[in-house]
Design a protein around this motif. Structure first.
Motif, mmCIF file in Angstrom:
data_model
loop_
_atom_site.group_PDB
_atom_site.id
_atom_site.type_symbol
_atom_site.label_atom_id
_atom_site.label_comp_id
_atom_site.label_asym_id
_atom_site.label_seq_id
_atom_site.Cartn_x
_atom_site.Cartn_y
_atom_site.Cartn_z
ATOM 1 N N SER A 231 0.168 44.047 22.961
ATOM 2 C CA SER A 231 0.370 42.938 22.072
ATOM 3 C C SER A 231 1.784 42.506 21.953
ATOM 4 N N THR A 232 2.694 43.334 22.155
ATOM 5 C CA THR A 232 4.281 42.956 22.442
ATOM 6 C C THR A 232 4.220 41.873 23.316
ATOM 7 N N THR A 233 3.569 41.960 24.719
ATOM 8 C CA THR A 233 3.677 41.180 25.535
ATOM 9 C C THR A 233 3.067 39.832 24.967
ATOM 10 N N GLY A 234 2.100 39.818 24.385
ATOM 11 C CA GLY A 234 1.494 38.690 23.827
ATOM 12 C C GLY A 234 2.481 37.954 22.701
ATOM 13 N N ALA A 235 3.113 38.817 21.745
ATOM 14 C CA ALA A 235 4.010 38.401 20.947
ATOM 15 C C ALA A 235 5.310 37.652 21.489
ATOM 16 N N ALA A 236 5.782 38.309 22.575
ATOM 17 C CA ALA A 236 7.082 37.499 23.229
ATOM 18 C C ALA A 236 6.441 36.319 23.896
ATOM 19 N N PHE A 237 5.255 36.385 24.460
ATOM 20 C CA PHE A 237 4.810 34.980 25.206
ATOM 21 C C PHE A 237 4.788 33.692 24.069
ATOM 22 N N VAL A 238 4.073 33.990 23.064
ATOM 23 C CA VAL A 238 3.833 33.217 21.881
ATOM 24 C C VAL A 238 5.211 32.687 21.244
ATOM 25 N N ASN A 239 6.015 33.810 21.064
ATOM 26 C CA ASN A 239 7.562 33.394 20.569
ATOM 27 C C ASN A 239 8.197 32.592 21.502
ATOM 28 N N THR A 240 7.977 32.757 22.853
ATOM 29 C CA THR A 240 8.831 32.029 23.630
ATOM 30 C C THR A 240 8.345 30.373 23.532
ATOM 31 N N ALA A 245 9.702 25.349 21.458
ATOM 32 C CA ALA A 245 9.250 23.892 20.916
ATOM 33 C C ALA A 245 10.401 23.485 19.809
ATOM 34 N N ALA A 246 10.519 24.409 19.098
ATOM 35 C CA ALA A 246 11.538 24.165 17.804
ATOM 36 C C ALA A 246 12.966 23.933 18.106
ATOM 37 N N GLY A 247 13.327 24.552 19.324
ATOM 38 C CA GLY A 247 14.836 24.310 19.763
ATOM 39 C C GLY A 247 14.857 22.724 20.152
ATOM 40 N N ALA A 273 18.343 25.798 24.679
ATOM 41 C CA ALA A 273 18.906 26.464 23.727
ATOM 42 C C ALA A 273 18.081 27.273 22.744
ATOM 43 N N GLY A 274 16.627 26.708 22.872
ATOM 44 C CA GLY A 274 15.764 27.666 22.190
ATOM 45 C C GLY A 274 15.102 29.046 23.113
#
Length: 453
Positions: A231-240, A245-247, A273-274
């Motif tokens: 699940s942490t792998t998934g979180a890292a993927f989504v957060n990336t 995109a927000a950057g 930057a993001g």
């Protein structure tokens, strides 16, 4: 323990993705550079793949990740012999509890070392001798990257004693490279004509293509750093994805209000930057704080790139303004938003605290500041010393004439763009006269004109 084929396959794929980032960086930097220096700029990134790959196998990996029975030494540097390139007794070993062969983890971390060195080159475009670059890369990798990787990830004092967190390289990669870039350019000096002369990107499509390849490869960089598929792998993927995109949005919003129009170079820079900002935090924070992080990093870096004009250091392609600044933002963000809901290993395994906004107090924020500050000072100072030694020995900088006429021809005897007339046509061909070197460089001017301008 047997080999975990799923984890191993994921890390092999992630390794390939991270390697792709360095050619992507070459395109990104090359497009931002002037046409007469594009090959030299790209060559510095590409040569890092050759140089650092070999050094990593010979001694880099063992010094960064090798264990040592002497605890006091182990806090500073790893074993000199455990994973020595000539040894074969670790061929069948697995890395920790992941079920991944040591060789696969070695390959994954090799790609990190390559791109960290390559990142520095963007600050020194148009004026750094290629021989000087290779010597600098060798010295900085040996004296800075290898020990810092050990301090942060290999059981050294920043991770094991201070308990500063860095999921995928905000401190070990981006702050490290950004600080080194500053130390290098302070010794190297300013480009001829800077800041009066305009140094515009010569190929904006290259810039966007490079940023896109970086974005794509960064999923291996960040999500791969979990080393397992969970699940942490998934979180890292989504957060990336969402932070990047927000950057983009953060940077172009600043451009829109400040300059009246958003630019593709700005959007591409905002994406980087993001990406940089989310790197240390991607496996510790939730998606909504990741979006906020990307917005802040994109906006702040859009302003930070102008600091070089006020402070007087010539960071050609804004390595300091983007990688150093966004790396710091991402590192401190952990101290604000890290949560056990995303990564249960924060406390028990890593010995760290949750972030300020999740009830952990300011303890982790202080740890993040300390770890980032140590790497910043060490990397900048040692980079400056290495550059100074090269400067007084073989020389660090190309000649003024070579810089003005074009460093590609001077250093590599080739040009990125052949603009001479096609065979059989044109005034030169009809007259039987070979075009001069000046005709092949659209942004070239005589030395006297450039210097006086």
């Amino acid at each position: 323990m047997e080999i975990d084929t799923g984890n191993t396959a994921w890390l092999l794929l992630s390794s390939a993705l991270v390697l792709l980032m360095t050619p992507g960086l070459a395109l990104f930097y090359g497009g931002l550079n002037r046409s007469k220096g594009v090959l030299n700029m790209m060559m510095m990134s590409f040569s890092a793949i050759g140089l650092i790959s070999v050094l990593w196998v010979i001694y880099g990996f063992t010094l960064a990740f090798g264990a040592n029975d002497n605890a006091s030494v182990n806090n500073i540097i790893g074993s000199f012999t455990q994973y020595l390139g000539t040894e074969t007794d670790f061929v069948g070993d697995l890395w920790g509890e992941t079920g991944i062969p040591v060789y696969v983890f070695l390959a994954f971390q090799m790609m990190f070392a390559i791109i960290t060195v390559a990142l520095i080159s963007g600050a020194a475009s148009d004026r750094l001798k290629f021989s000087g670059w290779l010597l600098f890369a060798f010295g900085w990798f040996t004296l800075v990257y290898v020990p810092v990787a050990h301090w942060v990830w290999g059981g050294g004092f920043i991770g094991a004693k201070i308990h500063a967190l860095d999921f995928a390289g905000g401190t070990a990669v981006h702050i490290n490279a950004g600080a080194a870039a500053l130390g290098l350019v302070l010794v190297l000096g300013k480009r001829v004509g800077w800041p009066k002369e305009s140094f515009k990107p010569h190929n904006v499509p290259f810039v966007m293509l490079g940023a896109g390849l970086l974005w794509f490869g960064w999923f291996g960089f960040n999500a791969g750093s979990e080393l397992t598929v969970d699940s942490t792998t998934g979180a890292a993927f989504v957060n990336t994805q969402v932070a990047t995109a927000a950057g983009v949005l953060g940077w172009i919003i600043v451009e829109w209000f400040r300059d009246g129009k958003p630019t593709l170079v700005g959007a591409s820079s905002g994406a980087v930057a993001g990406l940089v900002a989310i790197t240390p935090a991607c496996g510790f924070i939730a998606p909504l704080p990741a979006v906020l992080l990307g917005l802040v990093a994109g906006a702040v870096c859009a302003f930070a790139v102008s600091l070089k004009y006020k402070l007087g250091y010539d960071d050609s392609l804004d390595v300091v303004g983007v990688h150093f600044v966004a790396g710091w933002i991402g590192s401190l963000w952990i101290g604000l938003f890290a949560t056990l809901q995303v990564n249960g290993a924060i406390e028990e395994v890593l010995g760290a605290n949750e972030g300020l906004f999740y009830g952990g107090g300011a303890t982790q924020l202080g740890r993040q500041f300390a770890g980032s500050a140590i790497v910043s000072v060490y990397s900048c100072v040692i980079a400056a010393v290495i550059a100074l030694i090269i400067k007084v020995t073989i020389g660090l900088r190309t000649s003024t004439e070579s810089e003005v006429d074009g460093i590609d021809v001077a250093e590599h005897a080739e040009s990125g763009y052949d603009l001479s007339p096609a065979a059989g046509g044109g005034a030169f061909a009809q007259a039987g006269i070979a075009p001069s070197a000046n005709s092949a460089a659209p942004d070239k001017a005589p030395v006297s004109e450039k210097v006086s301008g």
